[in-house]
Design an enzyme around this catalytic site. Structure first.
Site, short mmCIF file in Angstrom:
data_model
loop_
_atom_site.label_atom_id
_atom_site.label_comp_id
_atom_site.label_asym_id
_atom_site.label_seq_id
_atom_site.Cartn_x
_atom_site.Cartn_y
_atom_site.Cartn_z
N GLY A 1 74.29 41.57 25.37
CA GLY A 1 74.87 40.53 26.22
C GLY A 1 75.26 39.32 25.38
CB ALA B 1 74.46 28.92 10.84
CB VAL B 2 75.14 34.04 9.39
CG1 VAL B 2 75.18 35.25 8.47
CG2 VAL B 2 73.90 34.07 10.28
NE ARG C 1 75.23 45.63 28.04
CZ ARG C 1 74.45 44.56 27.87
NH1 ARG C 1 73.46 44.58 27.01
NH2 ARG C 1 74.64 43.47 28.57
CG ASP D 1 64.57 43.09 24.69
OD1 ASP D 1 65.72 42.96 25.13
OD2 ASP D 1 63.63 43.54 25.38
CB THR E 1 69.01 36.83 25.00
OG1 THR E 1 68.63 36.88 26.38
CG2 THR E 1 67.76 36.50 24.21
CG ASP F 1 68.10 37.12 30.46
OD1 ASP F 1 68.60 36.35 31.29
OD2 ASP F 1 68.43 38.31 30.33
CG ASP G 1 64.61 38.59 27.53
OD1 ASP G 1 65.08 38.13 26.47
OD2 ASP G 1 65.09 39.58 28.10
NE ARG H 1 70.42 43.19 34.56
CZ ARG H 1 71.05 43.58 33.45
NH1 ARG H 1 70.62 44.59 32.74
NH2 ARG H 1 72.14 42.96 33.05
CB ALA I 1 64.22 25.15 43.88
CD GLN J 1 73.44 32.18 36.15
OE1 GLN J 1 72.24 32.01 36.10
NE2 GLN J 1 73.97 33.15 36.87
P1 ADP Z 1 70.43 43.21 24.31
O1 ADP Z 1 70.43 43.17 22.83
O2 ADP Z 1 71.20 42.08 24.91
O3 ADP Z 1 69.04 43.37 24.88
P2 ADP Z 1 71.05 46.05 24.91
O4 ADP Z 1 69.68 46.40 25.36
O5 ADP Z 1 72.19 46.55 25.73
O6 ADP Z 1 71.30 44.48 24.75
O7 ADP Z 1 71.21 46.62 23.41
C1 ADP Z 1 72.40 46.41 22.67
C2 ADP Z 1 72.70 47.59 21.81
O8 ADP Z 1 71.66 47.78 20.85
C3 ADP Z 1 72.81 48.94 22.51
O9 ADP Z 1 74.04 49.13 23.15
C4 ADP Z 1 72.62 49.89 21.35
O10 ADP Z 1 73.82 50.00 20.61
C5 ADP Z 1 71.56 49.16 20.54
N1 ADP Z 1 70.23 49.68 20.92
C6 ADP Z 1 69.41 49.25 21.90
N2 ADP Z 1 68.28 50.00 21.98
C7 ADP Z 1 68.40 50.95 21.01
C8 ADP Z 1 67.60 52.06 20.60
N3 ADP Z 1 66.43 52.34 21.18
N4 ADP Z 1 68.06 52.82 19.58
C9 ADP Z 1 69.23 52.54 18.96
N5 ADP Z 1 70.04 51.54 19.34
C10 ADP Z 1 69.65 50.74 20.34
#
Ligand code: ADP
Length: 327
Positions: free
Chosen positions: A15, A26-27, A76, A107, A130, A132, A134, A176, A191, A259
């Site tokens: 996301g 920065a990187v 993704r 994560d 992120t 979130d 989280d 979520r 609230a 958001q």
């Molecule tokens: P976020 O990083 O925002 O939590 P996602 O959970 O959709 O988003 O993960 C982003 C991308 O990271 C996934 O589309 C995938 O390419 C990679 N990814 C996530 N989990 C795994 C996993 N268990 N193994 C390999 N790649 C992963």
């Protein structure tokens, strides 16, 4: 002996969140300052699998610190879940000589990075991007502050109309699995109640509080609901309340994707800049396969495999504050 990282690949994954551009900047600039080559990997892990990798110069990141979204784009990537996909990704990195990776994402992206770094000899550093908030191991994530301020601005506007019509508004914010946007925006907008995934939603208590406020003619009521709350979001909560309190005028407002967008706040630009700088330092100091966080205003490095296991916990103190201040 550890190998020296000379060529860094940077990507944004999962996301999007406001401040990702400030982190990329920065990187890129820190890497170049230290004499490294920096490559931008397009559309998250997809760009690694499909070899969409571009050399970045200092000027590639000019005029982006204030921009929402991500100039590298994000995605993704299904292929990255498979060993074949990750092998192709690795071969593409090798073609460019990339020997260090910085992943800006949530994560899920960290989980992917962890698996990738276990399989291949490329150190990975995560930056928590992120909205979130989280991820355990950091007080801040890039994008949260902007997202929560967007939510506050929107809820303030809703309060005006709620007040004009004596209505109950149930406002859904993003989150979520984590209720931080709901918690912070709910407290900041006064609230009456805040419903989050981390806690059980006790509908009887909400009804009792609303009835009590009705008796006292306290008619402006805002309930802020995280999308992952137990009942399934604002629409579901509204249905239950309408059934129990048919005399109440109930309106639902789902804030949705506003958001995620927008120019990052000062705070998000600051933490993105600081974290981005330290991510490159990590690669230089052989501090590998960690994600960069900030705890009590100090840099904090959490192994990627721990980051994906733990979630932040909502402090009970906040819930007490909500209860007392909304009475
Ligand atoms: P976020 O990083 O925002 O939590 P996602 O959970 O959709 O988003 O993960 C982003 C991308 O990271 C996934 O589309 C995938 O390419 C990679 N990814 C996530 N989990 C795994 C996993 N268990 N193994 C390999 N790649 C992963």
């Amino acid at each position: 002996m550890e190998k020296k990282v000379t060529k860094i690949g940077v990507l944004t994954s999962g996301g999007d969140s406001p401040g990702m551009n400030a982190a990329i900047r920065a990187v890129v600039r820190t890497g170049i300052y230290h004499g490294m080559e920096v490559y931008g990997i397009m559309r998250g892990y997809s760009g690694m699998v499909e070899n969409e990798i571009v050399r970045m110069e200092s000027k590639s990141v000019a005029n982006i610190i204030q921009r929402g979204g991500t100039i590298l784009k994000t995605s993704r990537c299904k292929e990255f879940f498979t060993p074949e996909g990750r092998k192709t990704a690795y071969e593409n990195l090798k073609k460019h000589g990339i020997n260090g990776l910085i992943i800006i994402g949530g994560d899920g992206s960290f989980r992917g990075a962890q698996i990738f770094s276990n399989e291949f000899d490329i150190p990975c550093i995560g930056l928590p991007g992120t909205i979130d908030k989280d991820i355990a191991g950091t007080d801040f994530t890039i994008g949260f502050d902007t997202a929560v301020n967007t939510a506050v601005e929107a809820i303030d506007k809703i309060r005006d109309t709620a007040d004009a019509h004596d209505r109950l508004f149930i406002i859904e914010v993003m989150g979520r699995d984590a209720g931080y946007i709901a918690l912070h925006s709910g407290i900041a907008t006064g609230a009456e109640n805040i419903l989050i995934p981390e806690r059980k939603t006790i509908i009887d208590d909400i009804i009792k509080a609303l009835e009590e406020k009705e008796r006292r003619h306290k008619l402006v009521n805002l309930i802020v609901v995280a999308e992952g709350e137990e009942f399934g979001g604002a629409d579901e909560v509204a249905k239950v309340i309408k059934k129990r309190l048919p005399q109440q005028e109930v309106r639902v407002c789902i804030l949705g994707h506003i958001q995620r967008g927008g120019s990052p706040s000062c705070m998000d630009r600051l933490i993105a800049s600081r974290m981005g700088y330290h991510a490159v330092e990590c690669l230089m100091e052989n501090r590998h396969n960690v994600f960069v966080g900030i705890v009590n205003n100090k840099m904090n490095y959490t192994p990627l495999n721990e980051a994906v296991k733990k979630k932040q916990r909502i402090s009970e103190e906040w819930m007490t504050v909500v209860k007392i201040l909304s009475s």
